[in-house]
Enzyme design. Structure first.
Site, PDB file in Angstrom:
ATOM      1  N   ARG A 158       0.737  -1.172   0.069  1.00 32.70           N
ATOM      2  CA  ARG A 158      -0.065   0.060   0.056  1.00 32.70           C
ATOM      3  C   ARG A 158       0.715   1.244  -0.144  1.00 32.70           C
ATOM      4  NH1 ARG A 158      -4.621  -1.728   4.361  1.00 32.70           N
ATOM      5  NH2 ARG A 158      -5.488  -3.298   2.990  1.00 32.70           N
TER       6      ARG A 158
ATOM      7  N   ARG B 159       2.584   1.086  10.110  1.00 32.73           N
ATOM      8  CA  ARG B 159       1.796   1.504   9.119  1.00 32.73           C
ATOM      9  C   ARG B 159       3.020   1.316   7.937  1.00 32.73           C
ATOM     10  NH1 ARG B 159      -3.028   4.151   8.093  1.00 32.73           N
ATOM     11  NH2 ARG B 159      -3.291   4.561  10.330  1.00 32.73           N
TER      12      ARG B 159
ATOM     13  N   GLU C  17      -6.576  -0.876  15.730  1.00 32.39           N
ATOM     14  CA  GLU C  17      -7.161  -1.832  14.599  1.00 32.39           C
ATOM     15  C   GLU C  17      -6.421  -3.019  14.183  1.00 32.39           C
ATOM     16  OE1 GLU C  17      -8.221  -2.257  10.089  1.00 32.39           O
ATOM     17  OE2 GLU C  17      -8.180  -0.122  10.829  1.00 32.39           O
TER      18      GLU C  17
ATOM     19  N   SER D 117     -10.321  -5.847   9.850  1.00 36.53           N
ATOM     20  CA  SER D 117     -11.668  -5.367   9.595  1.00 36.53           C
ATOM     21  C   SER D 117     -12.309  -6.474   8.809  1.00 36.53           C
ATOM     22  CB  SER D 117     -11.315  -4.345   8.606  1.00 36.53           C
ATOM     23  OG  SER D 117     -11.197  -2.919   9.498  1.00 36.53           O
TER      24      SER D 117
ATOM     25  N   ARG E 108       1.146  -6.275  12.682  1.00 38.68           N
ATOM     26  CA  ARG E 108       0.344  -5.716  13.977  1.00 38.68           C
ATOM     27  C   ARG E 108       0.037  -6.807  14.819  1.00 38.68           C
ATOM     28  NH1 ARG E 108      -3.711  -0.713  12.149  1.00 38.68           N
ATOM     29  NH2 ARG E 108      -2.238   0.504  10.869  1.00 38.68           N
TER      30      ARG E 108
END
Length: 429
Positions: free
Chosen positions: A262, A277, A349, A352, A390
């Site tokens: 990403r 990130r 988070e 999801s 994560r």
């Protein structure tokens, strides 16, 4: 992608649902394009009918020796043929215009999704586990002595720039063990089929799972047109693109461990320290393809699969329902799992899980055939099960000890050669 027939029949409901996501009413604009498209199609069909009728009369005029009528009819045939071709092209242009417009409109939220403009309106559903009471100041993952030797940011910056990391030694092995643990849990206990997929895909695949056209800047494209996947949702979901499946083959439940890429466009200044990130990371993804009627039950099932990973690792977490303003573009409803990070003194988070209804299936033309019925679009769901990096952060921070070492979850011990701790010097013992 939305069904224009639904919008024709329910324009007010469509606009009301969009407004819940903070999107201005669009039904009038879409229906105007649709009306122009349909008018062009009708006109093209009328021209074709006139061409066919004139073509039949040409032969009759020729047979009776009426040269003037023959020439008039022949000219009419040519005129209607040209008119029909022009109108067909114009209808095609309107069709492309409509499709492009529909492709940029987010999915409609389910009625049960809470309203709200942003993450402040998300609703907590439940919590699991109690954060440890520590008698020392907890550190973030990149400052824990046990982890420091295994998190090599300077070398990564030399190789690739910011937002990359080189993992070494004990930390690299724990990272690998986490991915293997997740795959084993999902395949042996949760009934997901392990899959290995490419990380380079065609543009159609990115469009099918709504990364394109809206989010092109968030992904990487190669010079020969391939796209690097942001998650294996792209490959797993598109594995049924263009197919008509037997209803008896559903649900299809898949999982894959892949690298993900990403650009993190628009996130400058957010979480730049450490590995929270990154531009390149790993995820164990879950995807379900099912009938629309079973999608909500599958959503709850997939959420439990993700929760089970955290519970087996002993990591406290909370489950929340995202509000309309915080949901992803393709989602009808989303559960986020947020894991406790003592170094940040907050939940962050880690997964999801979303149900997309038939939104992606229309983009991919993925259908199933009910017994004795006509093909219908499938429903698709996707979720992290989990984000490996994560999860590594959570394991390090929740397992940190006052002496700088890290105690590792029992569930990982079989994947670490029986070892259960990283010493303050970075050794796996």
């Amino acid at each position: 992608m939305h069904d224009i027939r639904f919008i024709r029949e329910n324009p007010a409901a469509f606009d009301a649902a969009l407004s819940r996501r903070g999107v201005a009413p669009m039904s009038a604009e879409l229906l105007a394009i649709d009306e122009a498209r349909r008018a062009k199609i009708l006109a093209a069909e009328t021209a074709a009918a006139a061409q066919n009728a004139a073509s039949k009369d040409v032969g009759a005029a020729k047979a009776r020796g009426d040269d003037a009528e023959f020439e008039r009819l022949r000219a009419l045939v040519a005129e209607k043929k040209a008119e029909g071709a022009r109108l067909t092209d114009e209808a095609g242009a309107e069709d492309a215009r409509l499709r492009n417009a529909l492709a940029t409109i987010p999915n409609l939220p389910l009625a049960e999704v809470p309203d709200g403009p942003d993450e402040t309106a998300n609703v907590e559903v439940r919590r699991w586990g109690t954060p440890r009471a520590l008698d020392f100041k907890p550190l973030e993952h990149f400052d824990i002595p046990a982890a420091k030797p295994g998190l090599d940011f300077p070398t990564a910056a030399k190789l690739s720039g910011s937002r990359f990391v080189v993992l070494r030694g004990a930390v690299a092995r724990v990272h690998r063990g986490l991915a293997q643990f997740m795959l084993d849990l999902h395949t042996t206990e949760h009934g997901l089929a392990e899959t290995w997929t490419p990380v380079l895909v065609k543009e159609d695949a990115m469009f099918g799972t709504n990364q394109l056209p809206k989010f092109a800047e968030d992904s990487y494209q190669t010079t020969n047109g391939w796209w690097l996947i942001p998650t294996s949702e792209v490959t797993l979901t598109n594995s049924v693109a263009g197919d008509i499946l037997d209803e008896g083959a559903l649900p299809i439940r898949l999982t894959a461990h892949t690298h993900c890429f990403r650009s993190e466009a628009g996130s400058a200044g957010k979480d730049t320290t450490g590995m929270l990130r990154q531009h390149q990371f790993e995820k164990v993804e879950m995807v379900t393809i099912c009938t629309p009627e079973t999608a909500l039950a599958e959503h709850d099932r997939m959420t439990k699969c993700a929760e089970a990973v955290l519970e087996r690792l002993g990591l406290p977490y909370r489950t929340i329902v995202l509000c309309t303003g915080d949901m992803g573009f393709g989602a009808q409803k989303t559960h986020d799992l947020e894991v406790w990070l003592p170094g940040q003194n907050t939940y962050r988070e880690i997964s999801s899980v979303s149900t997309c209804g038939q939104f992606q299936a229309r983009r991919m033309n993925a259908r199933y055939r009910p017994a004795g019925g006509k093909p219908e679009f499938v429903a698709t769901l996707n979720g992290s099960g989990l984000a490996v990096g994560r999860c590594l952060i959570a394991v390090l921070e929740n397992g940190q000890q006052a002496d700088g070492s890290v105690t590792l979850p029992e569930a990982l011990v079989p994947y670490l050669g029986g070892k259960s701790r990283i010493t303050a010097e970075g050794q796996l013992v």
